[in-house]
Enzyme design. Structure first.
Site, PDB file in Angstrom:
ATOM      1  N   ALA A  33      -1.096   6.354   0.452  1.00  0.00           N
ATOM      2  CA  ALA A  33      -2.382   5.757   0.820  1.00  0.00           C
ATOM      3  C   ALA A  33      -2.431   5.410   2.305  1.00  0.00           C
ATOM      4  O   ALA A  33      -1.415   5.130   2.936  1.00  0.00           O
ATOM      5  CB  ALA A  33      -2.636   4.510  -0.007  1.00  0.00           C
ATOM      6  N   LEU A  36       0.875  -1.162   0.000  1.00  0.00           N
ATOM      7  CA  LEU A  36       0.000   0.000   0.000  1.00  0.00           C
ATOM      8  C   LEU A  36       0.917   1.218   0.000  1.00  0.00           C
ATOM      9  O   LEU A  36       1.743   1.388   0.900  1.00  0.00           O
ATOM     10  CB  LEU A  36      -0.893  -0.016   1.246  1.00  0.00           C
ATOM     11  CG  LEU A  36      -2.101   0.924   1.290  1.00  0.00           C
ATOM     12  CD1 LEU A  36      -3.040   0.680   0.127  1.00  0.00           C
ATOM     13  CD2 LEU A  36      -2.857   0.757   2.607  1.00  0.00           C
ATOM     14  N   ASP A  37       0.818   2.056  -1.022  1.00  0.00           N
ATOM     15  CA  ASP A  37       1.739   3.178  -1.206  1.00  0.00           C
ATOM     16  C   ASP A  37       1.780   4.094   0.019  1.00  0.00           C
ATOM     17  O   ASP A  37       0.781   4.215   0.741  1.00  0.00           O
ATOM     18  CB  ASP A  37       1.329   4.013  -2.418  1.00  0.00           C
ATOM     19  CG  ASP A  37       1.633   3.316  -3.734  1.00  0.00           C
ATOM     20  OD1 ASP A  37       2.386   2.330  -3.716  1.00  0.00           O
ATOM     21  OD2 ASP A  37       1.106   3.759  -4.773  1.00  0.00           O
ATOM     22  N   PRO A  38       2.918   4.774   0.251  1.00  0.00           N
ATOM     23  CA  PRO A  38       2.990   5.731   1.360  1.00  0.00           C
ATOM     24  C   PRO A  38       1.891   6.800   1.295  1.00  0.00           C
ATOM     25  O   PRO A  38       1.393   7.242   2.330  1.00  0.00           O
ATOM     26  CB  PRO A  38       4.374   6.360   1.189  1.00  0.00           C
ATOM     27  CG  PRO A  38       5.184   5.277   0.548  1.00  0.00           C
ATOM     28  CD  PRO A  38       4.228   4.588  -0.390  1.00  0.00           C
TER      29      PRO A  38
END
Length: 308
Positions: free
Chosen positions: A53, A49-51
């Site tokens: 997000a 999960l991207d930073p």
């Protein structure tokens, strides 16, 4: 010389922690923090999960790591905020604005644009992604100013609902297949509207049967004592809770755990979860073909005891 802090002993811990990942943290940073607080020997997350997000990040510990692929392959649900009228270098709020257009749309136009992306669609992965090319992540090439040709991928958008819209801000609720890039979806919706768009915020709210309502934050976890932290763990079979269930009598359960096929009076099924009877312990996963229960992923006897 500064005295070294004593090492905190790790322990075998089995289960799934539903973490509400904070903004700005990588998935691995969040995993290592939670793993340390739980003193877990073995752990992993179920997909990056991207930073940028926030939201649901299932973390697997011990025996649960055997079933993490189930969560990786599961459908996901996101609450995505789009900034209409601006395109950025990265497709999200971290990039520089490269195009700006007036936003002259109405609700009907937005509904029509969103409807275009329901069902199976083709997406070209963004350059600013962790997808690998010749062993390097695409974002490494992007940072060096190198553009790599990417093939489109087929993904499925199961639901796409408008949650809120005001001026340049559009919030959508998306249920999609694995591998869907929400920032690409945001850009494509902006292009369909004729004004451009980028993803300004993203929150994952569900992963397969797992929901953000069951998740705990790192701050809340930090404030708990060890017993309360451990109580936050869901059992290893939480990842396969939606699969059909098979229960075996004690003698059959023992044979199943050795990898032997068992006869069952059930229809063929590509994936089932298997339990013993006394106690009703989770044994692993299997599939059924022509009345035979064939093991796929098994727990060891020690892991079975640890998860009951």
């Amino acid at each position: 010389m500064k005295p070294q802090r004593p090492r905190i002993p790790r322990r075998a811990l089995h289960g799934v922690l539903l973490l509400d990942k904070p903004l700005g943290w990588t998935s691995n940073d969040a995993l290592q923090k939670a793993k340390g607080m739980l003193r877990a020997e073995k752990g992993g997350h179920t997909g990056t999960l991207d930073p940028l997000a926030t939201g649901l990040l299932p973390l697997c510990f011990g025996a649960a790591t055997k079933f993490s692929q189930v969560s990786l392959d599961a459908d996901k649900r996101y609450l995505a905020t789009l900034r209409l009228g601006q395109r950025t270098t990265t497709g999200d709020a971290e990039g520089e604005v490269i195009e700006e257009h007036p936003v002259a749309v109405d609700r009907t136009a937005i509904e029509a644009a969103c409807a275009r992306f329901l069902g199976v669609i083709a997406q070209i992965p963004p350059m600013h992604s962790a997808l690998k090319h010749q062993g390097k992540a695409l974002y490494e090439y992007a940072r060096a100013g190198v553009e790599i040709a990417r093939e489109s991928r087929r993904v499925s958008i199961h639901r796409l609902d408008i949650v809120a819209w005001q001026d340049e801000t559009l919030v959508i609720d998306v249920v999609c297949s694995k591998g869907t890039y929400i920032r690409t979806l945001a850009e494509d919706i902006g292009q369909a509207l004729g004004c451009g768009a980028h993803l300004s915020a993203l929150r994952r709210t569900a992963c397969g049967p797992l929901d953000i309502a069951q998740a705990v934050t790192l701050e809340a976890l930090q404030a708990m004592d060890e017993a309360t932290r451990e109580a936050q763990l869901q059992p290893a079979d939480a990842l396969v809770a939606a699969w059909p269930e098979v229960r075996l009598p004690d003698d059959e359960a023992g044979r199943f755990l050795t990898g032997l096929r068992r006869r069952v009076a059930m229809a063929d099924a590509p994936a089932v979860r298997v339990y013993g009877t006394h106690p009703p312990a989770f044994l692993g996963t299997a599939h059924i073909t022509a009345g035979e229960l064939i093991a796929d992923r098994l727990l060891s006897p020690i892991e079975v005891q640890g998860t009951t």
